[in-house]
Design a protein around this motif. Structure first.
Motif, PDB file in Angstrom:
ATOM      1  N   ASN A   1      43.688  46.773  39.974  1.00  0.00           N
ATOM      2  CA  ASN A   1      44.082  46.088  41.002  1.00  0.00           C
ATOM      3  C   ASN A   1      43.060  45.422  41.566  1.00  0.00           C
ATOM      4  OD1 ASN A   1      46.611  46.964  40.757  1.00  0.00           O
ATOM      5  ND2 ASN A   1      45.965  48.965  41.796  1.00  0.00           N
ATOM      6  N   ASP A   2      42.165  44.840  40.690  1.00  0.00           N
ATOM      7  CA  ASP A   2      41.130  43.734  41.200  1.00  0.00           C
ATOM      8  C   ASP A   2      41.891  42.441  41.912  1.00  0.00           C
ATOM      9  OD1 ASP A   2      39.341  41.576  41.242  1.00  0.00           O
ATOM     10  OD2 ASP A   2      37.812  42.729  40.086  1.00  0.00           O
ATOM     11  N   PRO A   3      41.414  41.994  43.211  1.00  0.00           N
ATOM     12  CA  PRO A   3      42.153  40.824  43.830  1.00  0.00           C
ATOM     13  C   PRO A   3      41.956  39.712  43.028  1.00  0.00           C
ATOM     14  CG  PRO A   3      40.162  41.849  45.087  1.00  0.00           C
ATOM     15  CD  PRO A   3      40.399  42.767  43.816  1.00  0.00           C
ATOM     16  N   ARG A   4      40.821  39.624  42.235  1.00  0.00           N
ATOM     17  CA  ARG A   4      40.451  38.406  41.465  1.00  0.00           C
ATOM     18  C   ARG A   4      41.522  38.171  40.130  1.00  0.00           C
ATOM     19  NH1 ARG A   4      34.416  39.690  40.157  1.00  0.00           N
ATOM     20  NH2 ARG A   4      35.547  41.710  39.724  1.00  0.00           N
ATOM     21  N   SER A   5      42.095  39.245  39.856  1.00  0.00           N
ATOM     22  CA  SER A   5      43.132  39.189  38.464  1.00  0.00           C
ATOM     23  C   SER A   5      44.227  38.176  38.741  1.00  0.00           C
ATOM     24  CB  SER A   5      43.633  40.455  38.148  1.00  0.00           C
ATOM     25  OG  SER A   5      44.387  40.949  39.415  1.00  0.00           O
ATOM     26  N   ALA A   6      44.448  37.697  40.023  1.00  0.00           N
ATOM     27  CA  ALA A   6      45.694  36.850  40.132  1.00  0.00           C
ATOM     28  C   ALA A   6      45.132  35.665  39.707  1.00  0.00           C
ATOM     29  CB  ALA A   6      46.224  36.778  41.518  1.00  0.00           C
ATOM     30  N   VAL A   7      43.736  35.315  40.146  1.00  0.00           N
ATOM     31  CA  VAL A   7      43.035  34.159  39.579  1.00  0.00           C
ATOM     32  C   VAL A   7      42.807  33.705  38.367  1.00  0.00           C
ATOM     33  CG1 VAL A   7      41.219  32.506  39.966  1.00  0.00           C
ATOM     34  CG2 VAL A   7      42.255  33.736  42.152  1.00  0.00           C
ATOM     35  N   PHE A   8      42.226  35.055  37.742  1.00  0.00           N
ATOM     36  CA  PHE A   8      41.758  35.061  36.394  1.00  0.00           C
ATOM     37  C   PHE A   8      42.853  34.813  35.419  1.00  0.00           C
ATOM     38  CE2 PHE A   8      38.086  38.051  37.711  1.00  0.00           C
ATOM     39  CZ  PHE A   8      37.338  36.752  37.810  1.00  0.00           C
ATOM     40  N   MET A   9      43.930  35.541  35.743  1.00  0.00           N
ATOM     41  CA  MET A   9      45.318  35.530  34.833  1.00  0.00           C
ATOM     42  C   MET A   9      46.491  34.498  35.311  1.00  0.00           C
ATOM     43  SD  MET A   9      45.352  39.736  33.858  1.00  0.00           S
ATOM     44  CE  MET A   9      44.780  40.293  35.502  1.00  0.00           C
TER      45      MET A   9
END
Length: 174
Positions: free
Chosen positions: A159-167
């Motif tokens: 649930n890393d908050p950066r995942s939305a940006v990365f993916m």
């Protein structure tokens, strides 16, 4: 030396490969597969012979025909010795005695020691003689970069908050 480099690359990727009966064209459509150790042993012999020939003097291709070293046989000899050293490192866990001997031979005979001696094929900057990877990834205009599942499988459960940006979807405005 380029043939030795090619076969060394093949045996490292595939293990047993057609070697002694390879490159026969229609004469032998089903060549026998040779053991990787046999291929390596023969390549060590061929590389040593080639380097000894080059160190004995003589000339290479005309400088304009040798796109890698411009006819410099000393650099070709260093390339051969560096290939021998690379192969020695690759077999060090299997046959340490042979690896040690081949590495010592290669180093004593002279290896590539700086980037200016690297065997680099000079692609041209304009088609049709450009680097094929550049043609496929840049010149073609490809914009289909995607995140790999090895990364997604690690980051998604966190649930890393950066995942939305990365993916996020790879949508590029035209």
């Amino acid at each position: 030396l380029m043939e030795a480099y090619t076969f060394q690359s093949l045996v490292d990727v595939y293990g047993y490969i057609p070697y002694t009966e390879a490159l026969q064209g229609a004469t032998d459509l089903v060549p026998v597969y040779d053991k990787d150790s046999d291929v390596y042993n023969d390549l060590f012999t061929k590389i040593t012979s080639a380097v000894n020939t080059l160190k004995g003097g003589g000339t290479s291709f005309l400088s304009g025909a040798d796109l890698i070293y411009g006819g410099d046989v000393a650099k070709w000899a260093k390339f051969g010795n560096s290939l021998k050293l690379r192969m020695a490192v690759r077999i060090s866990d299997v046959d340490n005695a042979k690896a040690t001997a081949m590495a010592a031979e290669a180093i004593a005979s002279g290896i590539i020691t700086n980037h200016s001696e690297s065997a680099i094929f000079p692609f041209q900057g304009t088609p049709p003689n450009t680097n094929p990877m550049w043609e496929d990834l840049i010149q073609s205009g490809r914009l289909d970069f995607v995140v790999a599942n090895t990364f997604v499988d690690v980051i998604a459960p966190l649930n890393d908050p950066r995942s939305a940006v990365f993916m996020q979807d790879n949508v590029v405005p035209y």
